[in-house]
Scaffold this motif. Structure first.
Motif, PDB file in Angstrom:
ATOM      1  N   ARG A  94     -26.409   1.600 -69.733  1.00  0.00           N
ATOM      2  CA  ARG A  94     -26.752   0.332 -69.060  1.00  0.00           C
ATOM      3  C   ARG A  94     -25.481  -0.499 -68.979  1.00  0.00           C
ATOM      4  NH1 ARG A  94     -30.936   0.305 -72.788  1.00  0.00           N
ATOM      5  NH2 ARG A  94     -30.159  -1.625 -73.758  1.00  0.00           N
ATOM      6  N   LYS A 164     -27.837 -15.510 -68.695  1.00  0.00           N
ATOM      7  CA  LYS A 164     -29.042 -14.943 -68.089  1.00  0.00           C
ATOM      8  C   LYS A 164     -29.041 -13.420 -68.191  1.00  0.00           C
ATOM      9  CE  LYS A 164     -31.660 -14.833 -63.743  1.00  0.00           C
ATOM     10  NZ  LYS A 164     -31.699 -15.308 -62.329  1.00  0.00           N
ATOM     11  N   SER A 167     -29.820 -12.148 -71.624  1.00  0.00           N
ATOM     12  CA  SER A 167     -31.144 -12.531 -72.119  1.00  0.00           C
ATOM     13  C   SER A 167     -32.207 -11.556 -71.641  1.00  0.00           C
ATOM     14  CB  SER A 167     -31.492 -13.949 -71.645  1.00  0.00           C
ATOM     15  OG  SER A 167     -30.578 -14.888 -72.183  1.00  0.00           O
ATOM     16  N   ARG A 168     -31.823 -10.618 -70.792  1.00  0.00           N
ATOM     17  CA  ARG A 168     -32.768  -9.621 -70.280  1.00  0.00           C
ATOM     18  C   ARG A 168     -33.223  -8.695 -71.406  1.00  0.00           C
ATOM     19  NH1 ARG A 168     -31.424  -7.778 -64.409  1.00  0.00           N
ATOM     20  NH2 ARG A 168     -32.410  -5.881 -65.169  1.00  0.00           N
ATOM     21  N   PRO A 169     -34.478  -8.217 -71.357  1.00  0.00           N
ATOM     22  CA  PRO A 169     -34.925  -7.247 -72.368  1.00  0.00           C
ATOM     23  C   PRO A 169     -34.159  -5.930 -72.270  1.00  0.00           C
ATOM     24  CG  PRO A 169     -36.578  -7.543 -70.646  1.00  0.00           C
ATOM     25  CD  PRO A 169     -35.557  -8.606 -70.431  1.00  0.00           C
ATOM     26  N   ASP A 170     -33.684  -5.621 -71.053  1.00  0.00           N
ATOM     27  CA  ASP A 170     -32.896  -4.398 -70.857  1.00  0.00           C
ATOM     28  C   ASP A 170     -31.428  -4.754 -70.663  1.00  0.00           C
ATOM     29  OD1 ASP A 170     -33.193  -5.669 -68.405  1.00  0.00           O
ATOM     30  OD2 ASP A 170     -33.298  -3.790 -67.264  1.00  0.00           O
ATOM     31  N   ARG A 171     -30.934  -5.664 -71.468  1.00  0.00           N
ATOM     32  CA  ARG A 171     -29.562  -6.143 -71.290  1.00  0.00           C
ATOM     33  C   ARG A 171     -28.565  -4.978 -71.368  1.00  0.00           C
ATOM     34  NH1 ARG A 171     -28.937  -9.081 -77.163  1.00  0.00           N
ATOM     35  NH2 ARG A 171     -27.977  -7.328 -78.257  1.00  0.00           N
ATOM     36  N   THR A 173     -25.405  -2.640 -72.329  1.00  0.00           N
ATOM     37  CA  THR A 173     -24.676  -2.389 -73.575  1.00  0.00           C
ATOM     38  C   THR A 173     -23.178  -2.513 -73.363  1.00  0.00           C
ATOM     39  OG1 THR A 173     -24.543  -0.004 -73.159  1.00  0.00           O
ATOM     40  CG2 THR A 173     -26.484  -0.817 -74.369  1.00  0.00           C
TER      41      THR A 173
END
Length: 271
Positions: A94, A164, A167-171, A173
């Protein structure tokens, strides 16, 4: 080496200031001009005025559309590819990207071409990530809001976007930045969010081989030898002035890339 005087002009990425600087250089009857053109398009006549006066020009980093002069080029797409390979080695799947300038918001559709350096960074990065079984989706590409190179303004623009994104759940890496200045801004923003670099998030940037500054030395970056670009430009200008090559020569010299290990790239934190 040539015992020549050097005049340095800064345009802050403003085509109008670039034109004014060129007029000032013409008034001083300079022997040659090495130019990193503004990213925002500028009219070709700015370069034509110099060449019509017999003043040779060498482009550094990129060429202005509609002009003919030698170019010492940065292989931006290869920068993205090298960054992608380093990220994949550390298990990152990610990945985000942050550009300093506003027109890098969304990548062109497949099959279309782009001559803009930022697009090429992202195209190369996306290509390698896809080969590794992941992607660089458009929503993971951030960009500044203005063409200004003012670091204070860039930092102000970056903070809400970084906040922002992470802060995503799938931020992501890991995040790649278009230049070391933006890498420093992102590094500080992540620390402000309480995220550790590289334990929680990796930062990979692009910049000069000469690593100056406390944070820059910590950044893992794909690098280019900026000082060597200057040396090569000066030698090309002398070759044109001495009649060894045409003022309209269009040779493109591709600069080699390196990697500064730094301390900002680590294993992906899964979960």
């Amino acid at each position: 080496e040539e015992h020549s005087q050097v005049i340095v002009s800064t345009t802050n990425n403003d085509p109008i200031r670039q034109g004014n600087a060129i007029l000032q250089l013409m008034s001083k009857d300079v022997a040659g001009v090495a130019i990193v053109p503004t990213v925002e398009p500028a009219p070709a006549f700015q370069i034509e005025m110099l060449q019509n006066q017999g003043i040779p020009v060498v482009f550094c980093h990129r060429r202005m559309q509609g002009t003919r002069a030698p170019l010492i080029a940065i292989p931006y797409r290869d920068v993205g590819r090298m960054a992608g390979r380093e990220l994949l080695k550390q298990g990152h799947r990610r990945v985000a990207m942050y550009f300093s300038l506003p027109f890098y918001r969304v990548l062109p559709k497949p099959g279309t071409n782009s001559t803009r350096s930022g697009m090429d960074y992202a195209i190369g990065l996306r290509e390698v990530l896809r080969q590794g079984g992941c992607d660089l989706p458009d929503e993971m590409i951030l960009a500044g809001d203005s063409y200004s190179l003012d670091q204070g303004l860039q930092e102000k623009e970056a903070w809400p976007k970084i906040k922002k994104l992470f802060s995503r759940p799938d931020r992501p890496t890991a995040i790649m930045t278009s230049y070391d200045t933006m890498g420093e801004i992102v590094y500080l923003a992540l620390e402000r969010l309480g995220l550790r670099v590289p334990e929680d998030v990796s930062v990979l940037s692009f910049g000069g081989k000469q690593r100056r500054g406390a944070i820059v030395r910590r950044l893992t970056s794909v690098t280019i030898d900026g000082e060597d670009i200057g040396r090569r430009a000066a030698r090309l200008l002398n070759e044109i002035a001495n009649g060894q090559r045409s003022i309209y020569d269009t040779e493109e010299i591709i600069m080699p890339l390196g990697l500064s290990d730094g301390q900002s790239l680590g294993l992906a934190k899964v979960g």
